[in-house]
Design a protein around this motif. Sequence first.
Motif, PDB file in Angstrom:
ATOM      1  N   GLU A 119      56.665  56.351  34.874  1.00 22.41           N
ATOM      2  CA  GLU A 119      55.356  55.661  34.643  1.00 22.41           C
ATOM      3  C   GLU A 119      54.861  56.069  33.560  1.00 22.41           C
ATOM      4  O   GLU A 119      53.784  54.885  33.172  1.00 22.41           O
ATOM      5  N   VAL A 120      55.107  56.867  32.250  1.00 22.16           N
ATOM      6  CA  VAL A 120      54.902  56.640  31.086  1.00 22.16           C
ATOM      7  C   VAL A 120      55.672  56.440  30.146  1.00 22.16           C
ATOM      8  O   VAL A 120      55.322  56.165  29.053  1.00 22.16           O
ATOM      9  N   VAL A 130      58.542  50.030  33.498  1.00 23.93           N
ATOM     10  CA  VAL A 130      57.255  49.891  34.771  1.00 23.93           C
ATOM     11  C   VAL A 130      56.855  49.230  34.911  1.00 23.93           C
ATOM     12  O   VAL A 130      56.459  48.973  36.058  1.00 23.93           O
ATOM     13  N   ALA A 131      57.211  47.777  34.982  1.00 26.64           N
ATOM     14  CA  ALA A 131      57.121  46.573  35.781  1.00 26.64           C
ATOM     15  C   ALA A 131      58.147  46.222  36.858  1.00 26.64           C
ATOM     16  O   ALA A 131      58.741  47.242  37.073  1.00 26.64           O
ATOM     17  N   ARG A 159      63.213  49.010  39.637  1.00 23.80           N
ATOM     18  CA  ARG A 159      64.577  49.078  40.196  1.00 23.80           C
ATOM     19  C   ARG A 159      65.490  49.869  39.351  1.00 23.80           C
ATOM     20  O   ARG A 159      66.506  49.978  39.810  1.00 23.80           O
ATOM     21  N   VAL A 160      66.051  48.246  38.111  1.00 26.01           N
ATOM     22  CA  VAL A 160      66.608  48.388  37.350  1.00 26.01           C
ATOM     23  C   VAL A 160      66.859  49.410  36.806  1.00 26.01           C
ATOM     24  O   VAL A 160      68.068  50.519  36.454  1.00 26.01           O
ATOM     25  N   TYR A 161      65.857  50.426  35.911  1.00 28.20           N
ATOM     26  CA  TYR A 161      65.716  51.559  35.219  1.00 28.20           C
ATOM     27  C   TYR A 161      65.971  52.434  36.438  1.00 28.20           C
ATOM     28  O   TYR A 161      67.138  53.240  35.682  1.00 28.20           O
ATOM     29  N   ASP A 162      65.801  52.589  37.394  1.00 27.85           N
ATOM     30  CA  ASP A 162      66.004  53.889  38.858  1.00 27.85           C
ATOM     31  C   ASP A 162      67.355  53.485  38.456  1.00 27.85           C
ATOM     32  O   ASP A 162      68.336  54.980  38.727  1.00 27.85           O
ATOM     33  N   ARG A 165      57.360  47.495  24.242  1.00 30.22           N
ATOM     34  CA  ARG A 165      56.381  47.608  24.929  1.00 30.22           C
ATOM     35  C   ARG A 165      55.536  46.585  25.359  1.00 30.22           C
ATOM     36  O   ARG A 165      55.095  45.878  24.845  1.00 30.22           O
ATOM     37  N   GLY A 166      55.099  46.552  26.928  1.00 31.96           N
ATOM     38  CA  GLY A 166      54.336  46.024  27.526  1.00 31.96           C
ATOM     39  C   GLY A 166      54.599  44.617  27.703  1.00 31.96           C
ATOM     40  O   GLY A 166      53.882  43.769  28.808  1.00 31.96           O
ATOM     41  N   SER A 167      56.183  44.215  27.861  1.00 30.08           N
ATOM     42  CA  SER A 167      56.555  42.679  28.008  1.00 30.08           C
ATOM     43  C   SER A 167      56.994  42.696  29.317  1.00 30.08           C
ATOM     44  O   SER A 167      57.101  43.323  30.177  1.00 30.08           O
TER      45      SER A 167
END
Length: 638
Positions: free
Chosen positions: A431-432, A524-525, A530-533, A547-549
């Motif tokens: 989340e950061v 964060v999106a 899910r992909v990141y995890d 960032r922010g995309s």
Amino acid sequence: MAGDPLGRLQELLERCQVEVRGESLGSGFFVAPGYLLTCSHVAGLHAGARVEVVWRERRKQERTFEGTVRAASPAPAVRGDMWPFPDLAVVEISGRCPDHPCVWLSDVVPAFHRPLVAAGLSAVYEPLNPRRFLASLSSRGVQELSSAEGRMLVLDGEITQGMSGGPILSTVSGRVCGVVKAARLQDSAMGGLATPMRGLRALDPDVYRRVIRAHDRFHASDSAWSKMADRVAGAGEGADGLTGAEERRLLAAIAELPEAAGSHEAAFLSIASVGTQLPDWELLDRRDVFTELAARDGEADDLPDALAYAVDLARQGSSRAHDRLSDRVVRAARRLGVSHAVRQRLQQAPVRSEQSSIIARLRPSLLDRRRYHVMMWRYEGADRVVAAGGESEALSLEEAVAVLAERLPEQISVMGGVSKPGLIEFLVPREVMDEDFSNWRLWPRWSWFLLGHKQHVVLRALERHEEPELHAAWVDRWERLGAGAVGDVLSCVCGRDGQNESLLGACFDSDPGLGALALAGSPVAPQLARVYDVAVASGVPVMLWQRGSQVCARSSNAECGVPGPGTCLTNQFLAHARQALATTTVDQLPERVRELRNEAVKLQQRHHVGDRLVILWDDPGRRIPSAPLVPTDEGVTA
């Protein structure tokens, strides 16, 4: 006086002394061929200032030279206040350098009530004709003075007008340990202040290194001063049991070594006994590491600390300079009776030049995951990870980020300074991951200094570090990246269509070569989360995104397939990232990302791949000390 070593040194001290005519009339002294040291309030307060230097080679032989200030301390903010620490200036003689002697410098501060001799100009007896003057003084130790903004050497004895900038000789060591700064009261014997020689490190680092290395080379070839100093010191034994001659030869050999990467602070801590704190004075050169270790009489193995450090330097290369240093180490070891230990250390593999870094962790509190604890380490090697303070109490995310930003500049200074690109590793939860670390402005004096444009700023996955079961796949994928180009293996994932957790998990399990991902949006999106995890749990060590995309717009009507090097070739971020990293290895990635960030600013291209570029770069070999995950006392202070 011919048979009196202290008397001979005083004669040499006078021969090294000069008159400096700059901002004011004062004294100075030769510290290296063509270089002299004086006070900034005497010579001038900026590099490039011109001064007149008068050297009395013999009693009736006076020579005048033009000098140029190469480095100097700034003036006080308020005219008339005491000049701030260190109030020193380095002056280089212009044109042909005269054949002059040089003092032998020492970083060791004289103990309380030790006798000293100061040399400088004095008009006490001849007001219209200032002459060279020697004053007997004694030390009252070092004190922190707010008016001088530094630790000054306090003196007892008579200091006359014109002595500012003159050398202070220790009658115990036979070396020059300070520079006269100010008298407590003119025309009295009430003493005054001097700048310890370590203050020279507070000037321009490049000028300091050039001068101090020239100083060491001079005294290796000219023993006039050092022989008398050895006699003044008694048996001639220096710190760590090295004689003055051995120390001079070692320092001269160290001065000849080619430049090498690595942190001097890390080198110091790797030799010093566990628990040793870094010196108060910045380590700007390998010489500083050697002298600071020598002054501590350490117990590394059965070798003196300074000699152990010299051994490590000698085995880092195969040049003539390295061979010469090795020879001098072996000779000193033979006399000290530690030849066997030196031979063993020399035969070890060269010290791995592992990049030092700052690892900053934001860890959710186990009592309330909306609050975070801040902790920071200096990583100086797999077996040398030093905590930089304690862990903070549980804070809101905004407060935790502020604490992190407040602590970082000091640690960056320890690791080499903001102008020297270093590695900053942020160990944070998902989340950061979109926190704007790379654009932090941490130096108010230089508001345009952006953290990720000056330093190698990378993110690391906190979740993986806290789950030992995930480490095997992580190590395997990192090793498979090897020395190949990251651009060749970079794959795109977006979480669309059939890219659910099960499919992604199967893809990663069946392809251990999937080690670098270009995320089609921020983790964060929701879709990318899910992909990141799955990627973190599967051991993927490298991920890039902007960032922010948001998730990228489709470039065709085709569905997003399984991750792999051949998929989604028309995605702009992936295409640009592959091109930018076509020859970049995983070890080079942090520096390449820094370059891309700066290119985006320089070219002012909003869609440049370096714009808002974030890198997760998670080297499994760089671990922080493990600790049990138990609820932290909320009362622990920051």
